[in-house]
Motif scaffolding. Structure first.
Motif, PDB file in Angstrom:
ATOM      1  N   GLN A 142     -26.620  15.336  19.900  1.00 15.24           N
ATOM      2  CA  GLN A 142     -25.358  16.090  19.312  1.00 15.24           C
ATOM      3  C   GLN A 142     -25.248  15.778  18.075  1.00 15.24           C
ATOM      4  OE1 GLN A 142     -21.966  14.867  21.537  1.00 15.24           O
ATOM      5  NE2 GLN A 142     -20.519  16.090  20.354  1.00 15.24           N
ATOM      6  N   VAL A 143     -25.330  14.472  17.537  1.00 12.84           N
ATOM      7  CA  VAL A 143     -25.394  14.152  16.078  1.00 12.84           C
ATOM      8  C   VAL A 143     -26.592  14.797  15.504  1.00 12.84           C
ATOM      9  CG1 VAL A 143     -25.514  12.129  14.482  1.00 12.84           C
ATOM     10  CG2 VAL A 143     -24.516  11.949  16.867  1.00 12.84           C
ATOM     11  N   LEU A 144     -27.653  14.820  16.013  1.00 14.32           N
ATOM     12  CA  LEU A 144     -28.826  15.558  14.953  1.00 14.32           C
ATOM     13  C   LEU A 144     -28.520  17.112  15.089  1.00 14.32           C
ATOM     14  CD1 LEU A 144     -32.232  13.949  16.601  1.00 14.32           C
ATOM     15  CD2 LEU A 144     -31.387  13.906  14.273  1.00 14.32           C
ATOM     16  N   LEU A 145     -28.031  17.649  16.051  1.00 17.75           N
ATOM     17  CA  LEU A 145     -27.673  19.201  15.987  1.00 17.75           C
ATOM     18  C   LEU A 145     -26.566  19.317  14.778  1.00 17.75           C
ATOM     19  CD1 LEU A 145     -28.044  21.972  16.997  1.00 17.75           C
ATOM     20  CD2 LEU A 145     -26.541  21.360  18.871  1.00 17.75           C
ATOM     21  N   ASN A 146     -25.535  18.503  15.039  1.00 15.25           N
ATOM     22  CA  ASN A 146     -24.486  18.563  14.023  1.00 15.25           C
ATOM     23  C   ASN A 146     -24.813  18.456  12.657  1.00 15.25           C
ATOM     24  OD1 ASN A 146     -21.953  17.391  12.267  1.00 15.25           O
ATOM     25  ND2 ASN A 146     -21.301  18.423  13.861  1.00 15.25           N
TER      26      ASN A 146
ATOM     27  N   THR B   2     -16.608  14.043  11.538  1.00 17.48           N
ATOM     28  CA  THR B   2     -15.987  13.016  12.234  1.00 17.48           C
ATOM     29  C   THR B   2     -16.368  12.685  13.637  1.00 17.48           C
ATOM     30  OG1 THR B   2     -13.802  13.829  11.117  1.00 17.48           O
ATOM     31  CG2 THR B   2     -13.427  12.436  12.914  1.00 17.48           C
ATOM     32  N   ILE B   3     -16.626  13.339  14.570  1.00 17.78           N
ATOM     33  CA  ILE B   3     -17.088  13.033  15.895  1.00 17.78           C
ATOM     34  C   ILE B   3     -18.444  12.422  15.661  1.00 17.78           C
ATOM     35  CG2 ILE B   3     -18.058  14.346  17.768  1.00 17.78           C
ATOM     36  CD1 ILE B   3     -15.869  16.435  17.294  1.00 17.78           C
ATOM     37  N   SER B   4     -19.421  12.796  14.808  1.00 21.27           N
ATOM     38  CA  SER B   4     -20.692  12.117  14.717  1.00 21.27           C
ATOM     39  C   SER B   4     -20.499  10.990  14.117  1.00 21.27           C
ATOM     40  CB  SER B   4     -21.618  12.920  13.723  1.00 21.27           C
ATOM     41  OG  SER B   4     -21.893  14.206  14.289  1.00 21.27           O
ATOM     42  N   LYS B   5     -19.457  10.457  13.345  1.00 21.20           N
ATOM     43  CA  LYS B   5     -19.464   9.109  12.832  1.00 21.20           C
ATOM     44  C   LYS B   5     -18.659   8.186  13.946  1.00 21.20           C
ATOM     45  CE  LYS B   5     -17.330   6.435   8.789  1.00 21.20           C
ATOM     46  NZ  LYS B   5     -16.974   5.408   9.633  1.00 21.20           N
ATOM     47  N   ARG B   6     -17.942   8.935  14.666  1.00 13.05           N
ATOM     48  CA  ARG B   6     -17.328   8.073  15.671  1.00 13.05           C
ATOM     49  C   ARG B   6     -18.439   7.780  16.898  1.00 13.05           C
ATOM     50  NH1 ARG B   6     -11.533   8.809  15.657  1.00 13.05           N
ATOM     51  NH2 ARG B   6     -11.164   8.642  13.386  1.00 13.05           N
ATOM     52  N   ILE B   7     -19.106   8.843  17.082  1.00 10.49           N
ATOM     53  CA  ILE B   7     -20.182   8.461  18.308  1.00 10.49           C
ATOM     54  C   ILE B   7     -21.121   7.642  17.746  1.00 10.49           C
ATOM     55  CG2 ILE B   7     -22.298   9.611  19.223  1.00 10.49           C
ATOM     56  CD1 ILE B   7     -20.730  12.329  19.623  1.00 10.49           C
TER      57      ILE B   7
ATOM     58  N   PHE C 180     -27.848  14.756   1.275  1.00 14.52           N
ATOM     59  CA  PHE C 180     -28.564  13.949   2.076  1.00 14.52           C
ATOM     60  C   PHE C 180     -27.879  13.038   2.961  1.00 14.52           C
ATOM     61  CE2 PHE C 180     -29.990   9.386   2.133  1.00 14.52           C
ATOM     62  CZ  PHE C 180     -31.395   9.564   2.532  1.00 14.52           C
ATOM     63  N   PHE C 181     -28.047  12.952   4.376  1.00 15.06           N
ATOM     64  CA  PHE C 181     -27.225  12.631   5.238  1.00 15.06           C
ATOM     65  C   PHE C 181     -28.305  11.419   5.977  1.00 15.06           C
ATOM     66  CE2 PHE C 181     -24.396  16.117   4.816  1.00 15.06           C
ATOM     67  CZ  PHE C 181     -23.367  15.678   4.850  1.00 15.06           C
ATOM     68  N   GLU C 182     -27.797  10.413   6.158  1.00 17.98           N
ATOM     69  CA  GLU C 182     -28.937   9.448   6.896  1.00 17.98           C
ATOM     70  C   GLU C 182     -28.105   8.507   7.935  1.00 17.98           C
ATOM     71  OE1 GLU C 182     -31.928   6.388   4.896  1.00 17.98           O
ATOM     72  OE2 GLU C 182     -30.300   5.240   5.543  1.00 17.98           O
ATOM     73  N   PHE C 183     -28.296   8.345   9.313  1.00 16.49           N
ATOM     74  CA  PHE C 183     -27.733   7.683  10.035  1.00 16.49           C
ATOM     75  C   PHE C 183     -28.945   6.836  11.062  1.00 16.49           C
ATOM     76  CE2 PHE C 183     -28.789  11.256  12.851  1.00 16.49           C
ATOM     77  CZ  PHE C 183     -29.334  10.779  13.883  1.00 16.49           C
ATOM     78  N   CYS C 184     -28.372   5.471  11.155  1.00 13.32           N
ATOM     79  CA  CYS C 184     -29.101   4.418  11.956  1.00 13.32           C
ATOM     80  C   CYS C 184     -28.770   4.302  13.364  1.00 13.32           C
ATOM     81  CB  CYS C 184     -29.354   3.201  11.062  1.00 13.32           C
ATOM     82  SG  CYS C 184     -29.934   3.591   9.372  1.00 13.32           S
ATOM     83  N   LEU C 185     -29.600   3.883  14.026  1.00 11.49           N
ATOM     84  CA  LEU C 185     -29.222   3.390  15.480  1.00 11.49           C
ATOM     85  C   LEU C 185     -29.974   2.030  15.849  1.00 11.49           C
ATOM     86  CD1 LEU C 185     -29.040   6.582  17.431  1.00 11.49           C
ATOM     87  CD2 LEU C 185     -27.245   5.316  16.908  1.00 11.49           C
ATOM     88  N   PRO C 186     -29.500   1.067  16.628  1.00 13.76           N
ATOM     89  CA  PRO C 186     -30.280   0.065  16.930  1.00 13.76           C
ATOM     90  C   PRO C 186     -31.488   0.598  17.944  1.00 13.76           C
ATOM     91  CG  PRO C 186     -28.253   0.101  18.267  1.00 13.76           C
ATOM     92  CD  PRO C 186     -27.926   0.980  17.153  1.00 13.76           C
TER      93      PRO C 186
END
Length: 1002
Positions: A748-752, A819-824, A843-849
């Protein structure tokens, strides 16, 4: 070694018999033979023998007695033999075939032998037991057997001493007759007599029993030291005197009568008597044996007495008797307790036959005649007997047939378990709460099961009714809680965000709360202020510095009178000592009709202008928020109405051109596209609502990263190609194949992010970069789109906001995606950052453990997902009951299911679904597709009802409710799966095949 009560009693009886076998005669051979016969009659012996050290041959043991007579190959053994070497230290020894010394012990004929037991006999001999099997003496038995062996040794010593005494007397008599002829040998014989007498004296004095010898007139001729303790005198002081010289006349008469009785009978007599020892005053129970002594010519010499202490034996016998009585009493009390409790209690053997049954189970479940009838019988005996009596009612007694497996489960698990078992008893349906445990004997071996049961039929009915009330109550509580939380949140927000100083006081003027603005203006931390008197803390002096008495303070007057007051020109004092001009107002609070305190608000009027400007900015921000919300509502109206217009418009086009297949197909495709767009808007709003309510659930399952990445790219590729954009994927070689995460939310986050990048990029590229950095998974989306300035970046993750209103109109969307992506990501333990320049790109970057999975996800064999499930008629041969109240939805489901080959029956509410399964039978349907929101009876209740009489019939829920914990609620009601509306036909087909196929394969 663990002993049962029966085993302990048998051991005590053996010890008692062995004790009785000792002291019946002075002949050591007869004593040993009687002792061995008693022992052989009670123990599983192959043979037994008693070996004694030959006083005439100091280096040999001779065979004193054995059973059987021919069991021993030799009658002499050297002192080097293991019999003597292992017991000369006075210890009891046991040997089995596993011991190295075992072979060296054999002195018997060749027979199978399982063990040897060696018991020392007062350093003079050894008792040897040859056993067929391993030794079975308990520790308590060994302790008491040592005492019996000690008494046996003493009896043997006494017998031998007696034999030697008789022999000595014979030799003395012969020496007297030959005295005239052999004078020159008299001195030699006198020495022998003296030596024999000395040996006899030593032997007698070493005995633990009381030994004495009287002449026919009752005068003492000799006694040992042990007897001397009885009179409290030495032997030399006793000899020549009678009992009347030491004890009272009554006891002396008793002793004299016993002596005369032994003389009159001409044989040994025995009696038991309590005596008190004169030397220390202690008492003992003696078994006294008195034997008349005759000379070689038959004349009466006197009476020999031997007194053996049997105090401990008598106490053991009394303890045994008391224990047996207590055991019988406890068993009786246990039976009464079990028969007087309302719960059913029982015990069964491994063959499921009853070992014990209380009154409740006999009457309530088995219908037994009495509590003894179940013993040795099974549940099936009583079930069949009741069925035979009521052959016209097949459901009269089915409990015994339905509840057999729980015994086997309990034995298999080997631990206490709890079951709910149900069936018909005497034509009535009952439900029992059953506790079962393995039944262990004293040795820790499982011998069956024990259990108890309680009838919970009425409780189950009440619980079902309470569940309905609880659900309704939960809904009301949730509504009230939501309203209360909203009110509290508003109040807390007002209190914390207010620029005015606010604090509360109780009726005594002590501070109960204080807001940050007040702390800032007065220089105190909240923990420093709360609990202290407000007037004394910062209102203690007037503007000129003179003391300001509390009694003169208007705030105190307000607390006393309950009137609101407002003071426009006053000073509070800062913690550093400088005055703070303020304007304050006091608002008293009431509780139960009495003044409970007050809320005080104040402002620093020296900065009124700054405060006014702050209020102006707040007003502007509020107006801006109102404008943003207005724009959001207008945008939502646009976002909903636009695809809805497409749905309705192309539906009308399809309706008008239904004869033109191409136009109709095109219209349907446009309707599906518009419907999916509308569903996306609704999903965004619902996801945001779930997040705000704290009800969004994050799964923790194995996630194939390449699959989530490819799916997201596939979904935006067509739009990118349509705009002429280059869509790139840069995947690092060290990117793991899988991880533990939520594949739905990652996708969902990648698609957004990819959708927004494509949406806001007209020329150039959109690049997705993935890699692993340490223990984190990093995803970057870079585009060459319109970009954002610094002000726009500040609001990028705020709800309801896009870059500006014009972009909303131009590009569409709800303004909730980021907003949804950040909260998820926050819920998943990750974060997101953004960099952008207007006109250059973003440029958007997100990290996951990164959580390493325990095992790789295996590819499922069988039917592939997607279009592959549509090959042929996958639902052919299946019968499905559809419960749906909406006619349109009924038609959609009917069309889709019939097209896949299923046969269906449609009902309009839950009550009809229950009645249809009851009337047609559970076997008539392979599956029930149950809507949860229906009139008359909802799907939850219908599912619970069907599960009661058709537990194996699978039920799949369908619902448009997506805000609550719908899946958990469906499963709790008995449904096996859940599918949300609007229903995707492919997803529905996949679920139906997963649910029904395993059932048909059994």
């Amino acid at each position: 070694m663990t002993r049962t009560d029966a085993g302990a009693a048998e051991e005590q009886f053996l010890l008692y018999e062995l004790s009785l076998s000792i002291g019946q005669t002075l002949d050591p051979h007869i004593t040993c033979r009687a002792f061995l016969n008693v022992l052989a009659s009670r123990q599983h012996l192959d043979s037994a023998s008693i070996w004694w050290r030959d006083p005439s041959a100091t280096n040999e043991l001779f065979l004193l007695e054995s059973i059987p007579d021919d069991s021993i190959r030799t009658d002499r053994l050297p002192l080097s033999h293991p019999f003597w070497q292992h017991t000369c230290n006075g210890k009891i020894r046991f040997f089995t075939a596993k011991d190295d010394e075992f072979a060296s012990l054999a002195v018997e004929s060749d027979k199978h032998c399982g063990a040897y037991a060696l018991f020392p006999l007062n350093e003079q001999g050894v008792l040897v037991l040859r056993l067929v099997s391993s030794v079975t003496f308990s520790p308590n038995m060994l302790g008491q057997f040592r005492g019996v062996a000690h008494r046996l040794a003493i009896a043997i010593q006494g017998g031998m001493a007696h034999a030697r005494l008789q022999q000595s007397e014979t030799e003395t008599h012969q020496a007297t007759l030959l005295l005239a002829e052999e004078k020159r040998r008299s001195q030699h014989f006198d020495a022998q007599i003296e030596n024999a007498h000395s040996q006899l004296q030593s032997l007698i004095h070493s005995l633990p029993d009381l030994v004495w010898l009287k002449d026919p007139e009752g005068r003492y001729l000799a006694c040992n030291n042990r007897f001397g303790h009885f009179f409290g005198a030495r032997e030399i002081d006793i000899v020549g005197k009678t009992d009347y010289d030491f004890v009272d006349e009554e006891l002396a008469n008793f002793f004299r009568q016993q002596d005369q009785l032994a003389i009159a009978n001409g044989r040994s007599t025995a009696n038991e008597e309590w005596i008190s020892f004169a030397d220390d005053g202690h008492s003992e129970l003696l078994e006294t044996i008195k034997t008349p002594m005759f000379g070689a010519s038959g004349q009466l010499i006197g009476v020999l007495g031997i007194g053996h202490d049997i105090t401990e034996r008598k106490q053991a016998e009394e303890t045994l008797r008391t224990t047996e009585e207590r055991s019988r009493h406890l068993a009786s009390m246990l039976r009464l307790m079990c028969d007087n409790v309302p719960d059913m209690i029982w015990a069964k053997g491994l063959d499921k036959r009853y070992l014990f049954a209380n009154k409740a189970i006999c009457e309530q479940l088995l219908n037994a005649a009495n509590i003894k009838e179940p013993l040795g019988r099974t549940d099936m005996f009583f079930a069949q007997r009741e069925r035979d009596k009521h052959q016209d009612n097949p459901d009269w007694h089915t409990f015994g047939e339905l509840c057999q497996d729980s015994d086997a489960i309990t034995l298999e698990r080997g631990e206490p378990l709890v079951f709910e078992e149900y069936g018909n008893v005497k034509g009535r349906f009952v439900c029992l709460e059953v506790h079962k445990s393995p039944f262990f004997d004293a040795n820790g071996e499982v011998i069956g099961t024990v259990g108890s049961a309680r009838d919970i039929t009425d409780r189950k009915k009440i619980e079902a009714e309470l569940e309905l009330h609880r659900q309704h109550l939960e809904e009301l509580v949730e509504q009230r809680t939501t309203a209360l939380l909203e009110t509290e949140a508003k109040a807390s927000h007002i209190l914390q965000s207010s620029a005015d100083g606010l604090y509360g006081v109780d009726a005594e003027g002590r501070i109960t709360f204080v807001n940050p603005a007040a702390c800032t203006m007065l220089g105190y931390r909240s923990e420093e202020a709360i609990g202290r008197n407000a007037h004394q803390l910062f209102h203690h002096s007037r503007p000129g510095g003179s003391p300001y008495l509390n009694e003169e303070c208007p705030a105190r007057e307000a607390l006393l009178t309950g009137r609101e007051i407002r003071i426009d020109n006053e000073v509070y004092w800062h913690s550093d000592g400088h005055a703070v001009p303020v304007m304050y107002a006091v608002h008293p609070t009431h509780k139960n009709g009495e003044i409970s305190g007050a809320v005080v608000s104040f402002v620093d009027i020296s900065e009124q202008r700054a405060a006014a400007e702050a209020r102006e900015r707040a007003l502007t921000a509020a107006e801006h928020l109102a404008r943003v919300k207005s724009e959001f509502l207008a945008n939502m109206s646009h976002e909903i109405r636009t695809p809805l217009n497409g749905v309705l418009g192309f539906a009308q086009i399809g309706s008008r051109n239904f004869r033109d297949a191409e136009k109709t197909l095109n219209a349907f495709r446009k309707i599906i596209t518009s419907g999916n767009q509308l569903l996306g808007v609704v999903n965004d709003v619902l996801d945001f609502s779930k997040i705000e309510a704290g009800k969004l659930r994050i799964a923790q399952t194995e996630t194939l990263l390449h699959e989530a990445i490819d799916n997201a790219l596939d979904l935006v590729r067509d739009r990118a190609v349509a705009k002429g954009l280059e869509l790139r994927l840069e995947k690092a070689p060290d990117l793991p194949t899988s991880c533990i995460s939520d594949p739905l939310r990652v996708g969902q986050v990648l698609l957004n992010l990819l959708s927004n990048a494509v949406k806001f990029t007209d020329v150039g590229t959109v690049t997705l970069t993935t890699c692993r950095v340490g223990e984190k998974l990093v995803f970057r989306v870079t585009d060459t789109g319109i970009g954002m300035d610094a002000e726009q970046l500040d609001d990028i993750f705020a709800p309801f906001l896009q870059a500006d209103g014009s972009s909303t109109r131009r590009f569409g969307g709800t303004g909730l995606g980021f907003t949804i992506s950040k909260r998820i990501l926050e819920l998943m333990g990750g974060d997101i950052r953004v960099e952008s320049q207007s006109g250059i790109g973003s440029f958007f970057e997100f990290c996951l453990p990164y959580i390493k999975p325990e095992k790789l996800l295996k590819t499922q064999a069988g039917i592939d997902q997607g279009d592959s499930v549509r090959l042929g008629k996958p639902l052919s041969g299946l019968s499905i009951l559809v419960a749906e109240d909406d006619p349109i939805n009924q038609m959609v489901l009917e069309h889709n299911l019939l097209e896949e080959g299923a046969s269906i029956v449609v009902v309009g509410n839950g009550q009809d679904a229950v009645e249809r399964v009851l009337s047609d039978g559970a076997a008539a349907y392979d599956l029930v597709l149950m809507d949860v929101q229906m009139p008359e009876m909802d799907g939850y209740e219908a599912a619970r009802r069907i599960r009661e009489f058709a537990p194996d019939l699978p039920i799949v829920g369908q619902t448009a409710h997506v805000l609550g914990d719908e899946q958990e609620r469906c499963i709790a009601s008995g449904m096996v799966r859940y599918i949300p509306k609007p229903i995707d036909p492919d997803a529905l087909l996949k679920i139906l095949l997963q649910v029904v196929s395993p059932r048909h394969n059994r």
